[in-house]
Design a protein around this motif. Structure first.
Motif, short mmCIF file in Angstrom:
data_model
loop_
_atom_site.label_atom_id
_atom_site.label_comp_id
_atom_site.label_asym_id
_atom_site.label_seq_id
_atom_site.Cartn_x
_atom_site.Cartn_y
_atom_site.Cartn_z
N ASP A 160 31.47 42.25 28.20
CA ASP A 160 30.43 42.95 28.96
C ASP A 160 30.68 42.96 30.47
O ASP A 160 29.86 43.50 31.22
CB ASP A 160 29.06 42.32 28.69
CG ASP A 160 28.63 42.46 27.24
OD1 ASP A 160 29.02 43.48 26.61
OD2 ASP A 160 27.92 41.57 26.74
N VAL A 161 31.78 42.37 30.92
CA VAL A 161 32.03 42.33 32.36
C VAL A 161 32.26 43.74 32.89
O VAL A 161 32.91 44.57 32.26
CB VAL A 161 33.25 41.42 32.67
CG1 VAL A 161 34.55 42.04 32.17
CG2 VAL A 161 33.35 41.17 34.17
N ASP A 162 31.70 44.02 34.05
CA ASP A 162 31.88 45.31 34.71
C ASP A 162 32.97 45.15 35.76
O ASP A 162 32.77 44.46 36.77
CB ASP A 162 30.58 45.76 35.37
CG ASP A 162 30.68 47.13 36.03
OD1 ASP A 162 31.80 47.68 36.09
OD2 ASP A 162 29.65 47.65 36.47
N PRO A 163 34.13 45.76 35.56
CA PRO A 163 35.23 45.56 36.51
C PRO A 163 34.95 46.07 37.92
O PRO A 163 35.61 45.66 38.87
CB PRO A 163 36.39 46.35 35.87
CG PRO A 163 35.75 47.31 34.94
CD PRO A 163 34.50 46.64 34.45
N LEU A 164 33.96 46.94 38.07
CA LEU A 164 33.65 47.49 39.39
C LEU A 164 32.62 46.66 40.16
O LEU A 164 32.43 46.88 41.36
CB LEU A 164 33.13 48.93 39.25
CG LEU A 164 34.14 49.93 38.68
CD1 LEU A 164 33.51 51.32 38.58
CD2 LEU A 164 35.41 49.98 39.51
N THR A 165 31.99 45.71 39.48
CA THR A 165 30.97 44.90 40.17
C THR A 165 31.25 43.39 40.12
O THR A 165 30.63 42.63 40.86
CB THR A 165 29.57 45.14 39.57
OG1 THR A 165 29.57 44.78 38.18
CG2 THR A 165 29.19 46.61 39.71
N THR A 166 32.15 42.95 39.25
CA THR A 166 32.42 41.51 39.16
C THR A 166 33.02 41.00 40.47
O THR A 166 33.74 41.72 41.17
CB THR A 166 33.38 41.18 38.00
OG1 THR A 166 33.59 39.77 37.95
CG2 THR A 166 34.73 41.86 38.20
N ASP A 167 32.70 39.76 40.81
CA ASP A 167 33.24 39.17 42.03
C ASP A 167 34.20 38.02 41.72
O ASP A 167 34.46 37.17 42.57
CB ASP A 167 32.13 38.70 42.96
CG ASP A 167 31.19 37.70 42.28
OD1 ASP A 167 31.43 37.37 41.10
OD2 ASP A 167 30.22 37.26 42.92
N ALA A 168 34.73 37.97 40.49
CA ALA A 168 35.67 36.92 40.11
C ALA A 168 36.99 37.09 40.85
O ALA A 168 37.48 38.22 41.02
CB ALA A 168 35.91 36.94 38.60
N SER A 169 37.56 35.98 41.31
CA SER A 169 38.81 36.06 42.05
C SER A 169 39.51 34.71 42.05
O SER A 169 38.94 33.69 41.68
CB SER A 169 38.56 36.51 43.49
OG SER A 169 37.79 35.54 44.19
N CYS A 170 40.77 34.73 42.48
CA CYS A 170 41.51 33.49 42.65
C CYS A 170 42.58 33.72 43.71
O CYS A 170 42.87 34.86 44.09
CB CYS A 170 42.13 33.02 41.34
SG CYS A 170 43.50 34.03 40.74
N TYR A 171 43.16 32.63 44.19
CA TYR A 171 44.19 32.70 45.23
C TYR A 171 45.44 32.00 44.71
O TYR A 171 45.37 30.89 44.18
CB TYR A 171 43.71 32.03 46.52
CG TYR A 171 44.53 32.36 47.74
CD1 TYR A 171 44.10 33.34 48.64
CD2 TYR A 171 45.74 31.73 48.00
CE1 TYR A 171 44.85 33.66 49.76
CE2 TYR A 171 46.50 32.05 49.10
CZ TYR A 171 46.06 33.02 49.99
OH TYR A 171 46.80 33.35 51.09
N ILE A 172 46.59 32.65 44.88
CA ILE A 172 47.87 32.08 44.45
C ILE A 172 48.76 31.92 45.67
O ILE A 172 49.02 32.89 46.39
CB ILE A 172 48.56 32.98 43.41
CG1 ILE A 172 47.68 33.12 42.16
CG2 ILE A 172 49.94 32.43 43.05
CD1 ILE A 172 48.25 34.08 41.13
N ARG A 173 49.23 30.72 45.91
CA ARG A 173 50.16 30.46 47.00
C ARG A 173 51.59 30.56 46.47
O ARG A 173 51.91 29.96 45.44
CB ARG A 173 49.93 29.07 47.61
CG ARG A 173 48.61 28.94 48.35
CD ARG A 173 48.46 27.56 48.96
NE ARG A 173 47.23 27.41 49.70
CZ ARG A 173 47.08 27.71 50.99
NH1 ARG A 173 48.13 28.16 51.66
NH2 ARG A 173 45.92 27.55 51.59
#
Length: 214
Positions: A141-154
């Motif tokens: 059910d996740v909406d790809p245009l409104t989700t704020d999930a993120s991560c950072y890769i060094r």
């Protein structure tokens, strides 16, 4: 002090001069332990119920009941300094996926490989590339245009990785926001680019800015 001593039940032979002299170094080690607050692996087997008694004297008494070989090898390393083995530490992001098979296909083109169980077993995806590990949970059910999930890769070289991923040919998709954005220099000393997958997860990738000295 007298009350403290009375509360400690000494083994019958602990008070003998021969025993005390032979294990004087254990008393020093026990006192050092109480000041530096580290935990030796062997303590799990010498404290009742696996609990570590903070008292140096109680710890010493328990240590003297270990077999002689275990006693010296476990408590006094060759360097003469009691240390703990270094344990690698890392953090792993857990991101939503609207379709785990779609997500796996997307990242496999970027050099990621399956590291966990097959998707159908737990409806969960674990992938990795080198030292990078990403987890995804099933979120249809996740909406790809409104989700704020993120991560950072060094990484060591953000430009090199961006070139590699650009050659794969990631197409911009207005329906999901999926895209690969070019690298930029930041005012906080990083060279960064961003990737958005088909579930809307923002993956920021960065490496330290190179100076003339580099």
């Amino acid at each position: 002090m007298a009350d403290r001593a009375a509360a400690i039940h000494h083994p019958a032979d602990l008070a003998s001069p021969r025993r005390i002299g032979a294990h004087l170094s254990f008393a020093k080690l026990a006192l050092f332990r109480s000041q530096s607050a580290f935990t030796l692996p062997s303590e799990r087997s010498i404290a009742p119920g696996g609990a570590v008694d903070p008292s140096p004297v109680r710890w010493l008494i328990a240590a003297l009941h270990l077999p002689r070989r275990t006693r010296w090898k476990a408590l006094v390393p060759p360097t003469g300094v009691a240390t703990l083995p270094r344990v690698a530490e890392s953090a792993v992001p857990i991101l939503p996926s609207r379709n785990l098979d779609e997500t796996f296909e997307f990242y496999s083109r970027l050099g990621f490989q399956l590291q966990g169980a097959p998707i159908e077993k737990y409806r969960y995806l674990i992938i990795g590339r080198g030292s990078i590990e990403l987890h995804f949970w099933d979120a249809p059910d996740v909406d790809p245009l409104t989700t704020d999930a993120s991560c950072y890769i060094r990484v060591e070289d953000a430009d090199a990785l961006h070139r590699e991923w650009k050659e794969v040919g990631i197409q911009s998709d207005p329906a999901t926001g999926s895209r690969l954005m070019p690298p930029v220099d930041t005012d906080y000393g990083m060279r960064e680019f961003a990737l958005v997958d088909q579930s809307g997860n923002l993956v920021r990738v960065g490496s330290p800015l190179r100076t003339a000295a580099d």
